[in-house]
Write a protein that holds these residues in place. Structure first.
Motif, short mmCIF file in Angstrom:
data_model
loop_
_atom_site.label_atom_id
_atom_site.label_comp_id
_atom_site.label_asym_id
_atom_site.label_seq_id
_atom_site.Cartn_x
_atom_site.Cartn_y
_atom_site.Cartn_z
N VAL A 264 0.86 -1.19 0.00
CA VAL A 264 0.00 0.00 0.00
C VAL A 264 0.89 1.23 0.00
O VAL A 264 1.94 1.25 0.67
N ALA A 297 1.15 -2.07 -5.62
CA ALA A 297 0.19 -1.11 -5.05
C ALA A 297 -0.42 -0.23 -6.13
O ALA A 297 -1.61 0.10 -6.08
N ARG A 302 -3.97 0.61 -4.75
CA ARG A 302 -3.95 0.57 -3.29
C ARG A 302 -3.28 1.83 -2.75
O ARG A 302 -2.10 1.85 -2.41
N LEU A 331 -9.45 -1.47 1.86
CA LEU A 331 -8.65 -2.22 0.90
C LEU A 331 -8.64 -3.73 1.17
O LEU A 331 -8.51 -4.53 0.23
#
Length: 333
Positions: A264, A297, A302, A331
């Motif tokens: 992330v 990510a 993300r 998420l």
């Protein structure tokens, strides 16, 4: 830098009571605080003595401003400076009542022209000789100056890592200085409750690695060990993908970041308007860059967005925890 070009107020070098209106009230009509014993603290290695609750305080950057406003001290403020983001919505009404001395740090002349009886900043740069002047020099003029422990002039005095307890202790110090200890305890109790709620909610059951991306495109500024992002990551049961970097913030490169491939990316949303400052500008760059666009990510969208000012210790530290907690829930659940 925008400053106020007026002379030093004549009441600066005499007791503030001499500048007050009839009955001991200030000229603005604010009642004089009740007498009390002097408050004596140590702030970043220097003794600080406040003989009575300040009535003409100046906050030298946004973090200090928002702590004071949260404690309900707008009527005790003679000025503020260096706002980096829009003030928190719940504080805007009070903020608008406080004179803005400068767009960034006021110079020494502009600071003293406000006739302060207390100065507060969370940044050592506020007390540079070419800014407000050193805390030692202000003390010689009878103006006590408080500095947050996270950014002491002597780096040896800065704790190895940011803690929420240190932020709460600072709120307690300011509340004590102004004689509003009860209000300070209430503020801290509410912040602790919100922290506990965010921590419980963020249990995602996996060791997610976060990359905290503050600014820059060619050489991105990313969070290393010891800063608030590192503390938040650990607190929420996640990890900081760059916790092995010894600096709180360091310049990275996309090839190294690609090898770490964080799960992330937490984006700082900065309002100053430079290249790659806003969260949307960062997303656009990440999606177009030949290396960054290959990150897991980025490919999976993300992202978690946090105001830039919330990535440093302040009254916003808890809201940053809440925002990252909610982002992780969205998420991974």
């Amino acid at each position: 830098m925008k400053t106020i070009s007026i002379g030093v107020a004549g009441c600066l070098l005499v007791a503030l009571a001499a500048c007050a209106g009839p009955g001991g009230a200030s000229s603005s009509g604010t009642p004089s605080p009740s007498p009390r014993a002097a408050v004596e603290l140590t702030s970043c290695g220097l003794p600080l003595r406040v003989t009575s609750p300040p009535r003409r305080a100046v906050s030298m950057e946004q973090g200090a401003t928002e702590i004071m406003l949260t404690l309900g001290l707008a009527d005790r403020m003679a000025g503020t400076a260096y706002r980096t983001d829009p003030v928190l919505d719940e504080l805007k009404g009070d903020y608008d009542k406080v004179p803005v001395l400068a767009g960034q740090y006021p110079g020494r002349e502009a600071l003293l022209a406000a006739a302060p009886d207390f100065v507060y900043s969370m940044r050592a740069s506020a007390y540079a000789p070419d800014a407000g002047g050193t805390r030692q020099d202000l003390a010689k003029l009878g103006v006590p100056a408080y500095l947050s422990s996270n950014d002491c002039e002597d780096h040896a005095l800065i704790p190895a890592s940011v803690s929420f307890d240190a932020v709460f202790a600072e709120i307690g110090d300011i509340a004590k200085i102004f004689g509003v200890e009860g209000r300070g305890r209430d503020v801290v109790a509410d912040l602790r409750r919100r922290l506990d709620t965010a921590k419980t909610a963020a249990r995602i059951g996996t060791n997610v690695k976060l990359m905290w991306y503050y600014s820059g495109t060619k050489t991105p500024a990313i969070a290393g060990r010891g800063g608030l992002p590192d503390t938040i990551s650990t607190f929420l049961g996640a990890g900081n993908a760059f916790s092995d970097i010894t600096q709180q913030w360091a310049e990275g490169d996309w090839e190294t970041i690609a090898r770490r491939d964080p799960d992330v990316i937490v984006l700082a949303d900065l309002t100053r308007g430079g290249e790659g400052d806003s969260a949307e500008a960062k997303k656009a760059f990440l999606r177009s860059d030949p290396v960054a666009s290959k990150l897991t990510a980025v490919k999976n969208d993300r992202f978690i967005v946090v105001p830039g000012s919330a990535m440093d210790p302040s009254i916003r530290s808890v809201s940053a925890v809440e925002q990252v907690s909610k982002g992780l829930q969205d998420l991974y659940r």
